[in-house]
Design a protein around this motif. Structure first.
Motif, PDB file in Angstrom:
ATOM      1  N   LEU A  58     -23.018   6.514  71.601  1.00 47.87           N
ATOM      2  CA  LEU A  58     -24.162   6.282  70.720  1.00 47.87           C
ATOM      3  C   LEU A  58     -23.744   6.231  69.256  1.00 47.87           C
ATOM      4  O   LEU A  58     -24.285   5.443  68.473  1.00 47.87           O
ATOM      5  CB  LEU A  58     -25.231   7.354  70.936  1.00 47.87           C
ATOM      6  CG  LEU A  58     -25.996   7.297  72.255  1.00 47.87           C
ATOM      7  CD1 LEU A  58     -26.920   8.498  72.390  1.00 47.87           C
ATOM      8  CD2 LEU A  58     -26.790   6.004  72.363  1.00 47.87           C
ATOM      9  N   GLN A  59     -22.813   7.076  68.869  1.00 49.33           N
ATOM     10  CA  GLN A  59     -22.383   7.105  67.473  1.00 49.33           C
ATOM     11  C   GLN A  59     -21.625   5.841  67.093  1.00 49.33           C
ATOM     12  O   GLN A  59     -21.604   5.455  65.932  1.00 49.33           O
ATOM     13  CB  GLN A  59     -21.508   8.344  67.218  1.00 49.33           C
ATOM     14  CG  GLN A  59     -22.304   9.621  67.181  1.00 49.33           C
ATOM     15  CD  GLN A  59     -21.427  10.858  67.060  1.00 49.33           C
ATOM     16  OE1 GLN A  59     -20.237  10.823  67.349  1.00 49.33           O
ATOM     17  NE2 GLN A  59     -22.030  11.958  66.643  1.00 49.33           N
ATOM     18  N   GLN A  60     -21.023   5.183  68.071  1.00 49.82           N
ATOM     19  CA  GLN A  60     -20.271   3.967  67.778  1.00 49.82           C
ATOM     20  C   GLN A  60     -21.142   2.725  67.720  1.00 49.82           C
ATOM     21  O   GLN A  60     -20.683   1.664  67.308  1.00 49.82           O
ATOM     22  CB  GLN A  60     -19.165   3.771  68.830  1.00 49.82           C
ATOM     23  CG  GLN A  60     -18.043   4.775  68.713  1.00 49.82           C
ATOM     24  CD  GLN A  60     -17.003   4.620  69.797  1.00 49.82           C
ATOM     25  OE1 GLN A  60     -17.159   3.819  70.707  1.00 49.82           O
ATOM     26  NE2 GLN A  60     -15.931   5.393  69.704  1.00 49.82           N
ATOM     27  N   SER A  61     -22.394   2.867  68.136  1.00 50.94           N
ATOM     28  CA  SER A  61     -23.270   1.695  68.084  1.00 50.94           C
ATOM     29  C   SER A  61     -23.552   1.328  66.629  1.00 50.94           C
ATOM     30  O   SER A  61     -23.636   2.193  65.760  1.00 50.94           O
ATOM     31  CB  SER A  61     -24.569   1.951  68.850  1.00 50.94           C
ATOM     32  OG  SER A  61     -25.342   2.901  68.178  1.00 50.94           O
ATOM     33  N   GLU A  71     -32.046  10.800  70.503  1.00 49.28           N
ATOM     34  CA  GLU A  71     -31.192  11.111  71.660  1.00 49.28           C
ATOM     35  C   GLU A  71     -29.943  11.873  71.220  1.00 49.28           C
ATOM     36  O   GLU A  71     -29.508  12.797  71.909  1.00 49.28           O
ATOM     37  CB  GLU A  71     -30.803   9.826  72.393  1.00 49.28           C
ATOM     38  CG  GLU A  71     -30.056  10.097  73.689  1.00 49.28           C
ATOM     39  CD  GLU A  71     -29.776   8.836  74.493  1.00 49.28           C
ATOM     40  OE1 GLU A  71     -29.027   8.970  75.477  1.00 49.28           O
ATOM     41  OE2 GLU A  71     -30.287   7.755  74.158  1.00 49.28           O
ATOM     42  N   LEU A  72     -29.393  11.525  70.064  1.00 50.55           N
ATOM     43  CA  LEU A  72     -28.230  12.245  69.543  1.00 50.55           C
ATOM     44  C   LEU A  72     -28.572  13.707  69.248  1.00 50.55           C
ATOM     45  O   LEU A  72     -27.784  14.609  69.539  1.00 50.55           O
ATOM     46  CB  LEU A  72     -27.687  11.562  68.289  1.00 50.55           C
ATOM     47  CG  LEU A  72     -26.849  10.308  68.512  1.00 50.55           C
ATOM     48  CD1 LEU A  72     -26.567   9.599  67.189  1.00 50.55           C
ATOM     49  CD2 LEU A  72     -25.554  10.655  69.219  1.00 50.55           C
ATOM     50  N   ARG A  73     -29.760  13.940  68.682  1.00 51.64           N
ATOM     51  CA  ARG A  73     -30.195  15.313  68.417  1.00 51.64           C
ATOM     52  C   ARG A  73     -30.361  16.087  69.724  1.00 51.64           C
ATOM     53  O   ARG A  73     -29.951  17.244  69.838  1.00 51.64           O
ATOM     54  CB  ARG A  73     -31.512  15.326  67.623  1.00 51.64           C
ATOM     55  CG  ARG A  73     -31.333  15.089  66.145  1.00 51.64           C
ATOM     56  CD  ARG A  73     -32.607  15.407  65.368  1.00 51.64           C
ATOM     57  NE  ARG A  73     -33.748  14.601  65.783  1.00 51.64           N
ATOM     58  CZ  ARG A  73     -34.052  13.382  65.318  1.00 51.64           C
ATOM     59  NH1 ARG A  73     -33.285  12.841  64.391  1.00 51.64           N
ATOM     60  NH2 ARG A  73     -35.102  12.725  65.748  1.00 51.64           N
ATOM     61  N   GLN A  74     -30.935  15.425  70.723  1.00 45.85           N
ATOM     62  CA  GLN A  74     -31.130  16.055  72.023  1.00 45.85           C
ATOM     63  C   GLN A  74     -29.778  16.381  72.675  1.00 45.85           C
ATOM     64  O   GLN A  74     -29.597  17.462  73.227  1.00 45.85           O
ATOM     65  CB  GLN A  74     -31.952  15.141  72.935  1.00 45.85           C
ATOM     66  CG  GLN A  74     -32.249  15.754  74.287  1.00 45.85           C
ATOM     67  CD  GLN A  74     -33.018  14.790  75.189  1.00 45.85           C
ATOM     68  OE1 GLN A  74     -33.160  13.611  74.877  1.00 45.85           O
ATOM     69  NE2 GLN A  74     -33.487  15.302  76.299  1.00 45.85           N
ATOM     70  N   LEU A  79     -25.562  20.276  74.199  1.00 46.61           N
ATOM     71  CA  LEU A  79     -24.173  20.719  74.086  1.00 46.61           C
ATOM     72  C   LEU A  79     -24.091  22.156  73.577  1.00 46.61           C
ATOM     73  O   LEU A  79     -23.264  22.947  74.047  1.00 46.61           O
ATOM     74  CB  LEU A  79     -23.383  19.783  73.165  1.00 46.61           C
ATOM     75  CG  LEU A  79     -22.991  18.436  73.764  1.00 46.61           C
ATOM     76  CD1 LEU A  79     -22.420  17.516  72.692  1.00 46.61           C
ATOM     77  CD2 LEU A  79     -21.992  18.621  74.901  1.00 46.61           C
ATOM     78  N   GLU A  80     -24.963  22.511  72.643  1.00 42.69           N
ATOM     79  CA  GLU A  80     -24.985  23.885  72.138  1.00 42.69           C
ATOM     80  C   GLU A  80     -25.362  24.865  73.252  1.00 42.69           C
ATOM     81  O   GLU A  80     -24.755  25.928  73.385  1.00 42.69           O
ATOM     82  CB  GLU A  80     -25.957  24.006  70.967  1.00 42.69           C
ATOM     83  CG  GLU A  80     -25.470  23.330  69.699  1.00 42.69           C
ATOM     84  CD  GLU A  80     -26.521  23.283  68.599  1.00 42.69           C
ATOM     85  OE1 GLU A  80     -27.667  23.728  68.831  1.00 42.69           O
ATOM     86  OE2 GLU A  80     -26.200  22.787  67.506  1.00 42.69           O
ATOM     87  N   VAL A  81     -26.357  24.495  74.053  1.00 41.57           N
ATOM     88  CA  VAL A  81     -26.771  25.351  75.168  1.00 41.57           C
ATOM     89  C   VAL A  81     -25.633  25.504  76.179  1.00 41.57           C
ATOM     90  O   VAL A  81     -25.359  26.606  76.670  1.00 41.57           O
ATOM     91  CB  VAL A  81     -28.046  24.790  75.848  1.00 41.57           C
ATOM     92  CG1 VAL A  81     -28.334  25.495  77.160  1.00 41.57           C
ATOM     93  CG2 VAL A  81     -29.236  24.902  74.909  1.00 41.57           C
ATOM     94  N   LEU A  82     -24.950  24.396  76.477  1.00 42.46           N
ATOM     95  CA  LEU A  82     -23.830  24.451  77.412  1.00 42.46           C
ATOM     96  C   LEU A  82     -22.701  25.335  76.884  1.00 42.46           C
ATOM     97  O   LEU A  82     -22.094  26.094  77.639  1.00 42.46           O
ATOM     98  CB  LEU A  82     -23.302  23.045  77.702  1.00 42.46           C
ATOM     99  CG  LEU A  82     -24.099  22.229  78.702  1.00 42.46           C
ATOM    100  CD1 LEU A  82     -23.549  20.810  78.785  1.00 42.46           C
ATOM    101  CD2 LEU A  82     -24.086  22.867  80.069  1.00 42.46           C
ATOM    102  N   GLU A  83     -22.417  25.249  75.600  1.00 48.91           N
ATOM    103  CA  GLU A  83     -21.375  26.094  74.998  1.00 48.91           C
ATOM    104  C   GLU A  83     -21.729  27.568  75.161  1.00 48.91           C
ATOM    105  O   GLU A  83     -20.881  28.378  75.527  1.00 48.91           O
ATOM    106  CB  GLU A  83     -21.197  25.766  73.509  1.00 48.91           C
ATOM    107  CG  GLU A  83     -20.459  24.488  73.246  1.00 48.91           C
ATOM    108  CD  GLU A  83     -18.992  24.558  73.640  1.00 48.91           C
ATOM    109  OE1 GLU A  83     -18.372  25.626  73.555  1.00 48.91           O
ATOM    110  OE2 GLU A  83     -18.464  23.513  74.054  1.00 48.91           O
TER     111      GLU A  83
END
Length: 122
Positions: A58-61, A71-74, A79-83
């Motif tokens: 997404l960041q490369q688009s 979607e990037l914020r989500q 990722l924070e929750v997974l960490e």
């Protein structure tokens, strides 16, 4: 009329057998718990890798629309929750319980021995 009571005469061997069975069951429960934690960690690692790949894509688009930004914020939140999940699964009170109480016990004994030696020297 009451049924006659039966007295069980448990020998020390019976007692040690039941203790062994209880310890064995505890080891089995710990093994099952460890397997579940391991599977969860593996699953979280895979999910984390997928999210990181999606974020990178997404960041490369070229054109970042509001939907992509949302979607990037989500993804960042997931990722924070997974960490946090991965870190908390590696360390738990059960893993530190025995060493903690041993340190308390032997540290306390050291303090007491120190007081005794100090009072002796005076």
């Amino acid at each position: 009329m009451k049924p006659p009571q039966q007295f069980s005469h448990s020998s020390p061997e019976d007692n040690s057998d039941s203790e062994f069975v209880q310890e064995l069951q505890e080891v089995e429960r710990s093994l099952v718990s460890l397997k579940e934690r391991y599977n969860q960690v593996q699953s979280d690692k895979e999910h984390k890798a997928q999210l990181q790949q999606r974020r990178q894509d997404l960041q490369q688009s070229k054109n970042l629309t509001s939907e992509i930004k949302a979607e990037l914020r989500q993804i960042k939140q997931q990722l924070e929750v997974l960490e946090i999940n991965l870190e908390s699964q590696l360390f738990s009170w059960r893993t530190f319980k025995k060493p903690f109480w041993q340190a308390v016990r032997f540290g306390g004994m050291g303090v007491i021995i120190g007081w005794i030696l100090k009072s002796w020297v005076r």
